[in-house]
Design a protein around this motif. Structure first.
Motif, PDB file in Angstrom:
ATOM      1  N   TRP A 168       0.851  -1.194   0.000  1.00 44.13           N
ATOM      2  CA  TRP A 168       0.000   0.000   0.000  1.00 44.13           C
ATOM      3  C   TRP A 168       0.881   1.237   0.000  1.00 44.13           C
ATOM      4  O   TRP A 168       1.644   1.472   0.948  1.00 44.13           O
ATOM      5  CB  TRP A 168      -0.898   0.007   1.230  1.00 44.13           C
TER       6      TRP A 168
ATOM      7  N   ARG B  31       0.626   3.845   3.052  1.00 45.64           N
ATOM      8  CA  ARG B  31       0.903   3.392   4.415  1.00 45.64           C
ATOM      9  C   ARG B  31       2.394   3.143   4.582  1.00 45.64           C
ATOM     10  O   ARG B  31       3.085   2.779   3.641  1.00 45.64           O
ATOM     11  CB  ARG B  31       0.116   2.122   4.729  1.00 45.64           C
TER      12      ARG B  31
ATOM     13  N   GLU C  42       3.133  -0.233   8.823  1.00 43.66           N
ATOM     14  CA  GLU C  42       1.687  -0.388   8.646  1.00 43.66           C
ATOM     15  C   GLU C  42       1.380  -1.454   7.607  1.00 43.66           C
ATOM     16  O   GLU C  42       0.428  -2.227   7.759  1.00 43.66           O
ATOM     17  CB  GLU C  42       1.063   0.943   8.251  1.00 43.66           C
ATOM     18  N   ASN C  43       2.161  -1.528   6.535  1.00 39.33           N
ATOM     19  CA  ASN C  43       1.988  -2.577   5.535  1.00 39.33           C
ATOM     20  C   ASN C  43       2.155  -3.968   6.149  1.00 39.33           C
ATOM     21  O   ASN C  43       1.459  -4.906   5.783  1.00 39.33           O
ATOM     22  CB  ASN C  43       2.995  -2.390   4.394  1.00 39.33           C
TER      23      ASN C  43
ATOM     24  N   THR D 105       1.864  -4.816   9.445  1.00 39.62           N
ATOM     25  CA  THR D 105       1.035  -5.148  10.617  1.00 39.62           C
ATOM     26  C   THR D 105      -0.457  -5.218  10.329  1.00 39.62           C
ATOM     27  O   THR D 105      -1.219  -5.718  11.161  1.00 39.62           O
ATOM     28  CB  THR D 105       1.257  -4.119  11.743  1.00 39.62           C
ATOM     29  N   GLU D 106      -0.906  -4.740   9.180  1.00 32.92           N
ATOM     30  CA  GLU D 106      -2.342  -4.681   8.910  1.00 32.92           C
ATOM     31  C   GLU D 106      -2.990  -6.056   8.888  1.00 32.92           C
ATOM     32  O   GLU D 106      -3.998  -6.305   9.556  1.00 32.92           O
ATOM     33  CB  GLU D 106      -2.586  -3.957   7.575  1.00 32.92           C
ATOM     34  N   ALA D 107      -2.418  -6.987   8.103  1.00 32.05           N
ATOM     35  CA  ALA D 107      -3.040  -8.313   7.962  1.00 32.05           C
ATOM     36  C   ALA D 107      -3.078  -9.102   9.272  1.00 32.05           C
ATOM     37  O   ALA D 107      -4.099  -9.727   9.580  1.00 32.05           O
ATOM     38  CB  ALA D 107      -2.336  -9.111   6.864  1.00 32.05           C
TER      39      ALA D 107
ATOM     40  N   ARG E 116      -3.431  -8.012  12.225  1.00 28.71           N
ATOM     41  CA  ARG E 116      -4.480  -7.441  13.071  1.00 28.71           C
ATOM     42  C   ARG E 116      -5.869  -7.823  12.566  1.00 28.71           C
ATOM     43  O   ARG E 116      -6.762  -8.154  13.361  1.00 28.71           O
ATOM     44  CB  ARG E 116      -4.336  -5.915  13.119  1.00 28.71           C
ATOM     45  N   ILE E 117      -6.057  -7.793  11.240  1.00 31.47           N
ATOM     46  CA  ILE E 117      -7.388  -8.041  10.685  1.00 31.47           C
ATOM     47  C   ILE E 117      -7.686  -9.529  10.576  1.00 31.47           C
ATOM     48  O   ILE E 117      -8.761  -9.996  10.964  1.00 31.47           O
ATOM     49  CB  ILE E 117      -7.523  -7.366   9.307  1.00 31.47           C
TER      50      ILE E 117
ATOM     51  N   ARG F 244      -2.809  -4.694  18.596  1.00 28.38           N
ATOM     52  CA  ARG F 244      -1.936  -3.740  17.922  1.00 28.38           C
ATOM     53  C   ARG F 244      -0.505  -3.816  18.433  1.00 28.38           C
ATOM     54  O   ARG F 244       0.442  -3.841  17.641  1.00 28.38           O
ATOM     55  CB  ARG F 244      -2.490  -2.320  18.100  1.00 28.38           C
TER      56      ARG F 244
ATOM     57  N   ALA G 122       1.164  -6.923  17.201  1.00 27.47           N
ATOM     58  CA  ALA G 122       1.401  -6.838  15.757  1.00 27.47           C
ATOM     59  C   ALA G 122       2.625  -5.979  15.462  1.00 27.47           C
ATOM     60  O   ALA G 122       3.446  -6.309  14.589  1.00 27.47           O
ATOM     61  CB  ALA G 122       0.171  -6.285  15.052  1.00 27.47           C
TER      62      ALA G 122
ATOM     63  N   ARG H 136       5.999  -9.102   5.396  1.00 25.93           N
ATOM     64  CA  ARG H 136       4.538  -9.130   5.516  1.00 25.93           C
ATOM     65  C   ARG H 136       4.012 -10.561   5.484  1.00 25.93           C
ATOM     66  O   ARG H 136       3.068 -10.902   6.199  1.00 25.93           O
ATOM     67  CB  ARG H 136       3.919  -8.312   4.379  1.00 25.93           C
TER      68      ARG H 136
END
Length: 256
Positions: free
Chosen positions: A97, A100, A104-105, A107-109, A111-112, A118, A121, A157
């Motif tokens: 992304w 971001r 952030e790239n 840690t996003e997946a 978390r979701i 957080r 992550a 990632r």
């Protein structure tokens, strides 16, 4: 750990995969080679249902991917997300992304999809970036990174998803030649640490030196397979020897 049975796929009526079958053990590194258009990338995308196969089955640790029940209905979205997370994919063009940061790239997946808090992550993301030699780039944006650095972020990632298997779709083909080595070094380290991997690649030296087993695809079929030693022992007229010779000639370029 992974079992693929008679996988088939066609686009607009044109067959791309023809009943492809193979197995993969935990800790094994499997290379997939073949000319462009032979079905390698489509096969990877069918394994984790980024493309829906027209026929055949894929099992990971005994669980069939993408379907369930006697009627073989599609699994719910949340189940498919969990199954895909177990087969993390590293793409040819990074797919980061741009708006971001690196952290952030990464840690996003988790978390979701994994539901990781957080703080956890971030801790796991920084550890993965540290392993890639990129912890100092955590607050940078992808546009400021080289292609090799972006690909290492995409590997980080994948790692934070704690996958059973990582799928690499020609991870160095979009890189400038001088950046290929840094990504291959990371992948070699992952292989030595016991990471289970399937690698679609045109880097023949990497395939022959790092992969435990290699599949040669042609027109959507596996036409040869074996250990690097076994494939190199084939007669010079064998398809795999001809392919390896052609690829090495392409990589070395014309004599000066």
């Amino acid at each position: 750990m992974l079992r693929v049975n008679a996988l088939g796929k066609a686009f607009h009526g044109r067959p791309v995969l023809h009943e492809v079958s193979f197995e993969l053990a935990a800790g094994e590194v499997l290379g997939m080679i073949g000319s462009s258009g032979s079905g390698k990338s489509t096969l990877l995308r069918c394994l984790n249902r980024l493309e829906r196969p027209d026929s055949g089955q894929v099992w990971l640790d005994g669980e069939e991917i993408g379907v369930h029940g006697p009627q073989r209905r599609p699994v719910p979205t949340r189940v498919l997300a969990r199954q895909r997370a177990a087969m993390a994919m590293v793409f040819q063009h990074f797919n980061l992304w741009p708006h971001r940061t690196v952290l952030e790239n990464v840690t996003e997946a988790p978390r979701i999809v994994r539901g990781v808090p957080r703080e956890q992550a971030i801790e796991e993301g920084l550890a993965a970036l540290r392993r890639m030699g990129l912890e100092h780039k955590a607050d940078a944006y992808p546009v400021t990174l080289s292609g090799g650095q972006q690909q290492r972020v995409s590997i980080a990632r994948a790692l934070v998803m704690k996958p059973r298997l990582i799928l690499f779709d020609e991870p160095t083909s979009a890189l400038d030649p001088e950046l290929v080595g840094e990504v291959l070094a990371v992948m070699t380290d992952l292989a030595k640490s016991g990471t289970t991997m399937i690698v679609v690649t045109h880097e023949m030296n990497f395939a022959l030196q790092v992969c435990h087993r290699i599949l040669l695809l042609d027109q959507g079929r596996i036409i040869d397979e074996g250990s690097p030693q076994a494939l190199l022992a084939r007669p010079a007229s064998a398809p795999v020897r001809r392919f390896l010779g052609t690829q090495r000639a392409v990589q070395e370029g014309p004599e000066k």
